[in-house]
Design an enzyme around this catalytic site. Structure first.
Site, PDB file in Angstrom:
ATOM      1  N   LYS A 142       0.846  -1.200   0.000  1.00  0.00           N
ATOM      2  CA  LYS A 142       0.000   0.000   0.000  1.00  0.00           C
ATOM      3  C   LYS A 142       0.881   1.249   0.000  1.00  0.00           C
ATOM      4  CE  LYS A 142      -3.875   1.940   2.756  1.00  0.00           C
ATOM      5  NZ  LYS A 142      -4.625   1.796   4.013  1.00  0.00           N
TER       6      LYS A 142
ATOM      7  N   SER B 240      -9.568   1.870   3.237  1.00  0.00           N
ATOM      8  CA  SER B 240      -8.695   2.644   2.382  1.00  0.00           C
ATOM      9  C   SER B 240      -7.701   1.804   1.598  1.00  0.00           C
ATOM     10  CB  SER B 240      -7.924   3.656   3.235  1.00  0.00           C
ATOM     11  OG  SER B 240      -7.052   2.998   4.136  1.00  0.00           O
TER      12      SER B 240
ATOM     13  N   SER C  13      -9.658  -0.606   7.420  1.00  0.00           N
ATOM     14  CA  SER C  13      -9.108  -0.369   6.084  1.00  0.00           C
ATOM     15  C   SER C  13      -8.437  -1.564   5.431  1.00  0.00           C
ATOM     16  CB  SER C  13      -8.120   0.804   6.127  1.00  0.00           C
ATOM     17  OG  SER C  13      -8.807   2.022   6.142  1.00  0.00           O
TER      18      SER C  13
END
Lengths: 495, 474
Positions: free
Chosen positions: A79, A154, A178
């Site tokens: 990420k 997210s 997330s």
């Protein structure tokens, strides 16, 4: 070998160990898959193909020398919020566009040490604030199961990449869900470890007391493998805890005999979509058949989790994100005449609306005169939520619930309504506030062919319990084996 | 109406640690800008602080020396405000749970002992240093994250002189304890002052102003003098004091408005989630207490008692730990501690101040001074000769007896030689001899000087005096 990109980490490791393929071949297949699919999925914000191939070749050379760790040659996407030395680390924000990480996050160096190939940077909501990846300053990512839907957030890029076969596994970060929520939306496994289990050093902070790095994978076994590699105490993170990590793989089996599983009734409340409810209840029934006993429990403070979370997370974020001022790195707005103006212009132009909203809210709840009414009160409620879990875990080994109240929604559907978006995190947030571990596993599909996830929450530093439950469940089901349809190729569904 | 000031100090002291408060960067002074930096002290994304335990120990040590209570639980908070020299745009400090609570310091001022109460001592990180040249500004982050302890007094000072004397005493103690170098030129000790005045007849405190930018003790003194006078002037003119922050302008010698109460920051303090609270067991605190060094006051008393030197001497010697150590080592090797004290207080301190050197960098050893005292007491060398020897010791070190021999400074105590020189001096200065006989005792001193000259300074002055007196009284 074809379809190396569709392997799990575990199965690819078997192929590598028996010489049926090389890490370089696997990397090349993966890159080909990304080239093929990412035009429509848009899971990646950065991919250095040369670097991926170079790391894979180095892994092959290490294997030839008889060296290498548990993850030798296995590709893992990361990420955009985690620092990987030499890679951009923009946190999907204009504020850090072009910023190159000067060091490795501890979790990343742990993966490197285990021999993993760090393969690309995945899209996310800006600074991990959001639940749909629509808050990325770069572009939105699409859900591989239905391109009109969000992948969740997210860590939406990580989940979409794993679901689309563009990554075998990926790292995400979970502050209020997330990792778990996008995993559920995309039909992946997502693990939020116990707070303190994996070092946060090098994870760009959103809310320091809640953030935790976690893997998104195709099955529970892969999540266990990645957790084991990253669960090392870190002298660089005062909040990392030195509780020895057990052999998670050894804890995995096919039966759940003797386990007591609790169903917190507050997690099956009015807002829950009936289809999601049905899938989760069916999965729970299966757990019972596998030997577990199931009991009802109550977490009476859980309904206050969202409000509590937003006060604490925004308060911490308002301070954590203060460092982005254009002075030392990242984006700097032009035309300023003094340092104050430089800072104001930079922050006005560098942050997106959701980030600004949370910074303003956070500054407000910490400001003099409101601090006690909001922040201090939120800390008190947080303590009560923790106690709820302590009580529940006194009579249960793990708690089962849906991950989300609904399956994935359509792009644009909630982006104009932040409160609706926030409500989607009501089942995932309590685990962050309590600091416990929680696992999301796919447990069914809606009538419109969207994945549904089940959440398995375990006590602090007992990741082996949710992993054991999730793995046994996966041995008896095939939800985790289903692959998202390849829309680019006439939309046929994979078996 | 007569007004009395009430003054409180906030003293920032750089702790004597090798590394910074929250990272492993070095703290060396004077390094090239931005060479002692890392992701933590530059506030890079993802970097996290880790507490330096030595900084905690030193702050606790300071607290113990100043009679503070060491908190068994204290924590770090974030003080949020934006400034280009602050890399995270928050400073990690301690807000409501400081490491040390209360305490006080007794110090000499105006010929008496005063005790000023401490409110607290807490730990915090320093900010970076901004430099401005023309239109360009640069920031040196070497200072960012340097460990500071902030010591806050109660508003107990009634004058600038008291504040000044307190700072001297405080510095002495902190240097003694190895807590800080307290080097003012290097900014190791910086001061903010809270100043208010009230009519002598009224109790309570007046409205205070805060004075910033005070980097020298003299600056603190001058700023208080000026500010107290300014406030009294306003009150006497019927005006009111506004609560505000004022900057001391060293060159102009005035305080000027920096910001008024309306612009006061809301620092939005909250507990730093990146750091665990500091918990100290009573066992740990007691271990630290048992390791406390002797403080200047105690040492002064002990030196006087143990070596039988005057209180004045003991005070001068104890003022500087290194000087006191030197004296003690030499005095232990000598039968004449007072003479050792005289040498240290006069010749040694004079030479140190003239050469700007510190006691650690000079080659003279305590044993050499003890030996020199013994030579003087044994009349092997007279005082002027001994001074010459000491100067050489100060420069090059060595053995005093050897220097006396090499320089031919051995004192002439041989009766025959002295008698001859005395006779010669009387013969050559008949008038002085006559004056002395007529009762002008001062003439004797002149004659002694004449003999000393003939001996090229090597005669034993006491012996010469005796011989002259005997000869002239005959």
């Amino acid at each position: 070998m074809s379809d190396l990109a569709d392997q799990t980490l575990y199965s690819l490791r078997g192929l590598l160990e028996t010489g049926q393929c090389s890490a370089r071949e696997a990397a090349a297949d993966l890159i080909a898959r990304i080239r093929e699919r990412d035009g429509e999925i848009r899971a990646y914000v950065h991919l250095d193909e040369e670097s991926v191939l170079r790391q894979a070749a180095a892994a092959d050379a290490a294997r030839a020398r008889g060296e290498g760790g548990e993850l030798l040659g296995l590709p893992v996407a990361v990420k955009d919020v985690l620092n990987v030395k030499g890679d951009p680390c923009a946190c999907a924000s204009r504020m850090l566009k072009g910023y190159v990480a000067p060091y490795d996050a501890t979790a990343v160096s742990a993966l490197r040490a285990a021999g993993a190939v760090l393969a690309g940077r995945t899209n996310m909501d800006e600074f991990a604030m959001g639940s749909s990846t629509e808050n990325s300053a770069f572009f939105a990512t699409r859900n591989p199961w239905n391109l009109d839907c969000v992948p969740g957030g997210s860590s939406g890029g990580s989940a979409a990449a794993v679901a689309a076969g563009e990554a075998l596994a990926a790292l995400g970060s979970d502050t209020g869900g997330s990792v778990r929520q996008p995993a559920a939306f995309c039909g992946c496994v997502g693990l939020k470890p116990t707070y303190g289990r994996i070092s946060r050093y090098g994870l760009t902070a959103f809310a320091s007391s809640l953030d935790q790095i976690g893997p998104i994978t195709r099955d529970v076994r892969d999540a266990a493998m990645l957790l084991k590699a990253m669960a090392v105490p870190d002298p660089l993170d005062s909040t990392s805890v030195d509780v020895p990590a057990p052999d998670y793989m050894a804890a995995l089996g096919e039966r759940l005999d003797g386990l007591r599983l609790g169903l917190p009734r507050e997690f099956f409340s009015d807002g829950l979509d009936p289809e999601v409810n049905r899938c989760v209840l069916t999965a729970i029934e299966l757990c019972r058949k596998l030997g577990a006993s199931v009991v009802d429990v109550s977490l009476p403070m859980a309904p206050h989790a969202i409000a509590t979370y937003h006060i604490i997370a925004c308060a911490e974020a308002s301070s954590n994100l203060a460092r982005f001022d254009g002075v030392r790195y990242g984006f700097r707005a032009g035309g300023a005449n003094d340092p104050v103006e430089l800072c104001c212009r930079t922050r006005a132009a560098g942050f997106g609306p959701e980030v600004k909203r949370r910074i303003i809210l956070g500054a407000y709840v910490l400001s003099s005169g409101y601090y006690d009414a909001y922040y201090v009160r939120a800390l008190k409620v947080r303590t009560l939520i923790r106690r709820d879990f302590d009580r529940a875990f006194a009579s249960c080994d793990a708690l089962l619930s849906p991950v989300t109240p609904t399956a994935a929604y359509r792009l644009g559907e909630k982006i104009q309504d932040p409160l609706q978006m926030y409500l989607g995190d009501l089942y995932t947030i309590p685990a962050n506030l309590a600091g416990i571990c929680a696992l999301a596993v796919p447990c069914g599909m809606t009538g419109t062919a969207l994945p549904v996830g089940m959440q398995i929450m375990g006590p602090a530093f007992r990741e082996e319990i949710p992993l054991r439950v999730g793995h046994a469940y996966q041995q008896a089901t095939d939800w985790h084996l289903r692959r998202a349809p390849r829309h680019g190729k006439a939309g046929q569904a994979a078996p | 109406m007569k007004y009395v000031p009430a003054i409180g100090l906030e003293v920032h002291v750089q702790l004597l640690t090798k590394s910074k408060l929250f990272c492993a960067c070095r703290t060396d002074f004077g390094a090239e800008p931005n060479t002692q930096v890392c992701p933590v002290c530059l506030g890079y994304p993802g970097a996290l602080p880790v507490i330096n335990r030595e900084a905690v120990r030193l702050t606790a040590l300071a607290g113990l020396m100043l009679d503070s209570k060491i908190a068994s639980f204290s924590k770090f908070d974030r003080k949020n405000y934006f400034y280009p020299d602050m890399p995270k745009n928050y400073q990690i400090s301690q807000y409501d749970r400081p490491l040390c609570l209360g305490g006080g310091l007794a110090f000499e001022t105006g010929g008496r002992t005063r005790t000023v109460r401490l409110n607290r001592i807490h730990l915090e990180e320093d900010v970076a240093k901004s430099m401005h040249a023309g239109a360009r500004s640069s920031v040196d982050f070497n200072r960012s994250g340097i460990p500071l302890m902030e010591l806050v007094t109660e508003p107990d000072f009634a004058s600038a002189q008291e504040a000044y004397d307190f700072l001297l005493a405080l510095r002495q103690i902190l240097v003694y304890g190895g807590v800080s170098r307290c080097n003012l030129e290097q900014g190791n000790l910086r001061c903010d002052v809270n100043c208010s005045v009230r009519p002598e007849t009224r109790s309570g405190l007046g409205v205070k102003t805060e004075l910033k930018n005070l980097n020298t003790f003299k600056g603190v003194f001058n700023a208080i003098e000026h500010e107290a006078a300014r406030q009294i002037g306003i009150l006497e003119g019927g005006g009111v004091i506004r609560q505000e922050t004022r900057r001391w302008d060293t060159d102009a010698g005035v305080t000027e408005l920096m910001r008024s109460k309306e612009d006061v920051h809301d620092y939005r303090y909250f507990p730093d989630p990146d750091l665990m609270p500091i918990t100290l067991s009573s066992g740990q605190v007691e271990r630290w207490r048992s390791e406390l060094p002797e403080l200047p006051r105690q040492r002064r008393e002990r030196l006087a008692a143990e070596f039988g030197i005057p209180a004045y001497d003991a005070g001068v010697l104890a003022a500087d730990k290194a000087v006191a150590d030197f004296f003690e080592d030499a005095a232990r090797l000598s039968d004449n501690p007072k003479a050792v004290s005289n040498w240290v207080m006069s010749d040694m301190l004079r030479l140190l101040s003239e050469t700007g050197r510190s006691i650690e960098d000079i080659p003279v050893r305590p044993a050499a001074l003890a030996a020199l005292v013994k030579l003087v007491d044994g009349q092997a060398v007279n005082m002027p000769g001994a001074r010459e020897v000491f100067e050489e010791l100060f420069e090059k070190g060595g053995d005093p007896a050897e220097i006396v021999r090499a320089r031919g400074l051995a004192q002439v105590s041989d009766e025959g030689a002295l008698e001859a020189m005395a006779e010669q001096a009387i013969a050559e200065n008949a008038k002085s001899a006559a004056d002395y006989k007529a009762g002008k005792t001062a003439a004797l001193q002149f004659l002694i000087g004449q003999v000393m000259r003939k001996s090229k300074g090597k005669a034993n002055p006491a012996g010469v005096r005796e011989i002259l007196k005997r000869r002239l009284s005959g």
